[in-house]
Design a protein around this motif. Structure first.
Motif, PDB file in Angstrom:
ATOM      1  N   MET A   1     -10.649  15.256  -7.516  1.00  0.00           N
ATOM      2  CA  MET A   1      -9.299  14.860  -7.095  1.00  0.00           C
ATOM      3  C   MET A   1      -8.427  16.117  -6.890  1.00  0.00           C
ATOM      4  O   MET A   1      -8.324  16.936  -7.800  1.00  0.00           O
ATOM      5  CB  MET A   1      -8.628  14.003  -8.192  1.00  0.00           C
ATOM      6  N   PRO A   2      -7.785  16.261  -5.721  1.00  0.00           N
ATOM      7  CA  PRO A   2      -6.886  17.409  -5.547  1.00  0.00           C
ATOM      8  C   PRO A   2      -5.664  17.271  -6.458  1.00  0.00           C
ATOM      9  O   PRO A   2      -5.223  16.166  -6.736  1.00  0.00           O
ATOM     10  CB  PRO A   2      -6.486  17.314  -4.067  1.00  0.00           C
ATOM     11  N   GLU A   3      -5.162  18.416  -6.909  1.00  0.00           N
ATOM     12  CA  GLU A   3      -3.982  18.395  -7.798  1.00  0.00           C
ATOM     13  C   GLU A   3      -2.771  17.818  -7.065  1.00  0.00           C
ATOM     14  O   GLU A   3      -2.496  18.190  -5.923  1.00  0.00           O
ATOM     15  CB  GLU A   3      -3.671  19.835  -8.231  1.00  0.00           C
ATOM     16  N   ARG A   4      -2.066  16.900  -7.729  1.00  0.00           N
ATOM     17  CA  ARG A   4      -0.873  16.317  -7.126  1.00  0.00           C
ATOM     18  C   ARG A   4       0.277  17.318  -7.201  1.00  0.00           C
ATOM     19  O   ARG A   4       0.481  17.955  -8.236  1.00  0.00           O
ATOM     20  CB  ARG A   4      -0.487  15.053  -7.894  1.00  0.00           C
ATOM     21  N   LEU A   5       0.994  17.447  -6.101  1.00  0.00           N
ATOM     22  CA  LEU A   5       2.037  18.471  -6.060  1.00  0.00           C
ATOM     23  C   LEU A   5       3.445  17.919  -6.190  1.00  0.00           C
ATOM     24  O   LEU A   5       4.338  18.594  -6.701  1.00  0.00           O
ATOM     25  CB  LEU A   5       1.933  19.257  -4.745  1.00  0.00           C
ATOM     26  N   GLY A   6       3.685  16.715  -5.693  1.00  0.00           N
ATOM     27  CA  GLY A   6       5.044  16.188  -5.754  1.00  0.00           C
ATOM     28  C   GLY A   6       5.215  14.930  -4.932  1.00  0.00           C
ATOM     29  O   GLY A   6       4.253  14.397  -4.370  1.00  0.00           O
ATOM     30  N   CYS A   7       6.456  14.488  -4.883  1.00  0.00           N
ATOM     31  CA  CYS A   7       6.798  13.258  -4.150  1.00  0.00           C
ATOM     32  C   CYS A   7       7.980  13.544  -3.228  1.00  0.00           C
ATOM     33  O   CYS A   7       9.012  14.064  -3.680  1.00  0.00           O
ATOM     34  CB  CYS A   7       7.157  12.154  -5.152  1.00  0.00           C
ATOM     35  N   LEU A   8       7.823  13.202  -1.976  1.00  0.00           N
ATOM     36  CA  LEU A   8       8.855  13.475  -0.975  1.00  0.00           C
ATOM     37  C   LEU A   8       9.678  12.213  -0.723  1.00  0.00           C
ATOM     38  O   LEU A   8       9.150  11.212  -0.225  1.00  0.00           O
ATOM     39  CB  LEU A   8       8.188  13.935   0.326  1.00  0.00           C
ATOM     40  N   PHE A   9      10.954  12.262  -1.075  1.00  0.00           N
ATOM     41  CA  PHE A   9      11.847  11.148  -0.751  1.00  0.00           C
ATOM     42  C   PHE A   9      12.314  11.286   0.697  1.00  0.00           C
ATOM     43  O   PHE A   9      12.656  12.379   1.150  1.00  0.00           O
ATOM     44  CB  PHE A   9      13.062  11.141  -1.689  1.00  0.00           C
TER      45      PHE A   9
END
Ligand SMILES: N[C@@H](CCC(=O)N[C@@H](CS)C(=O)NCC(=O)O)C(=O)O
Length: 205
Positions: free
Chosen positions: A1-9
Motif C-alpha cells: 500500500m502506498p503511504e497516504r499523504l493527505g486529503c484535498l478539500f
C-alpha cells in the motif's frame, strides 16, 4: 500500500481547486491523496474545522497541517515526488503561470459581481474585469500561437481550469471569439482524462 499523504478539500465549481485536483491526477499521486467535497461560505462547511479561511483548495496533511493556496499545494505535490514537476522554476514559465492566475483572479471578481442582484452590480467593476480578461486573452492567444503552454505544468493546469470555468460557469466571457489558437489549445487540453473527471457543473453566468 502506498503511504497516504493527505486529503484535498474541494468544491466542484472551484477552478482553483480544480487546478490542484488535476495536478494530483497528472502527477500520479491520486492513490496517495484522497478528496473530500465541501460547501463554501457556510458555517457548517466540512473544511472549516481544518482551515479557518474556509476556502478551497485546502490540503490536510497526515500530521494535521493544512495547506491552502493553489500554488503552495502544487509546490507540495512536487516535493512529494509527483511527476511531471508542476511548479515552474524558470522565469518564462513562472510568468506564464502568473499571467493565467491574474486572469483567473479577475474572472473570479467578475463572476462574483454577476452573481449579485442586478441593481447591486458595479458597472465599473464589470467593465474593468471584462477589459482585463480580453487584454490577457489576447496575450494568451499570441502565447499559445507561439508555442506557449505546451508543457504540462502549473501554467497549463491553470489555463485549462480557467477556460474550463468560462465554458461552464462564466459564459459571460466569449473568450473563443477571435482567438482560434487558444480554442484549439483548449480542445486538446479538454481531452485529457484529468480534465474530464474534474468537470465543474454548468451554471453559466
Ligand atoms: N488564492 C486562492 C483562491 C482560492 C479561492 O478563491 N477559492 C474559492 C473557490 S473558487 C473559495 O474557496 N471561496 C470561498 C470563500 O471565499 O469563502 C488560491 O490560489 O487557492
Amino acid at each position: 500500500m502506498p503511504e497516504r499523504l493527505g486529503c484535498l478539500f474541494y468544491s466542484t465549481g472551484s477552478p482553483y481547486a480544480r487546478i490542484c485536483r488535476m495536478g494530483v491526477l497528472e502527477a500520479g499521486l491520486a492513490d496517495r491523496i484522497s478528496e473530500s467535497e465541501t460547501t463554501l461560505r457556510d458555517p457548517a462547511a466540512a473544511v472549516l474545522p481544518f482551515s479557518p479561511v474556509g476556502r478551497v483548495p485546502a490540503l490536510v496533511l497526515q500530521d494535521g497541517t493544512t495547506l491552502t493556496e493553489t500554488s503552495l499545494v502544487l509546490a507540495w505535490l512536487d516535493r512529494m515526488g509527483g511527476a511531471p514537476r508542476l511548479m515552474p522554476t524558470e522565469p518564462p514559465a513562472m510568468a506564464a503561470y502568473g499571467r493565467v492566475l491574474g486572469l483567473l483572479d479577475g474572472i473570479a471578481v467578475w463572476n462574483r459581481e454577476l452573481r449579485r442582484p442586478v441593481q447591486e452590480r458595479s458597472p465599473g467593476v464589470l467593465v474593468l474585469e471584462e477589459t482585463r480578461a480580453n487584454r490577457v486573452g489576447d496575450a494568451l492567444e499570441r502565447d499559445v500561437a507561439g508555442g506557449g503552454y505546451a508543457r504540462l505544468d502549473a501554467g497549463w493546469l491553470a489555463l485549462a481550469a480557467t477556460l474550463g470555468y468560462c465554458v461552464r460557469r462564466h459564459t459571460a466571457w466569449d473568450w473563443r471569439r477571435g482567438r482560434p489558437s487558444l480554442g484549439d489549445w483548449f480542445d486538446a487540453a479538454a481531452a485529457r482524462p484529468a480534465f474530464q473527471v474534474t468537470l465543474p457543473p454548468s451554471n453559466g453566468m
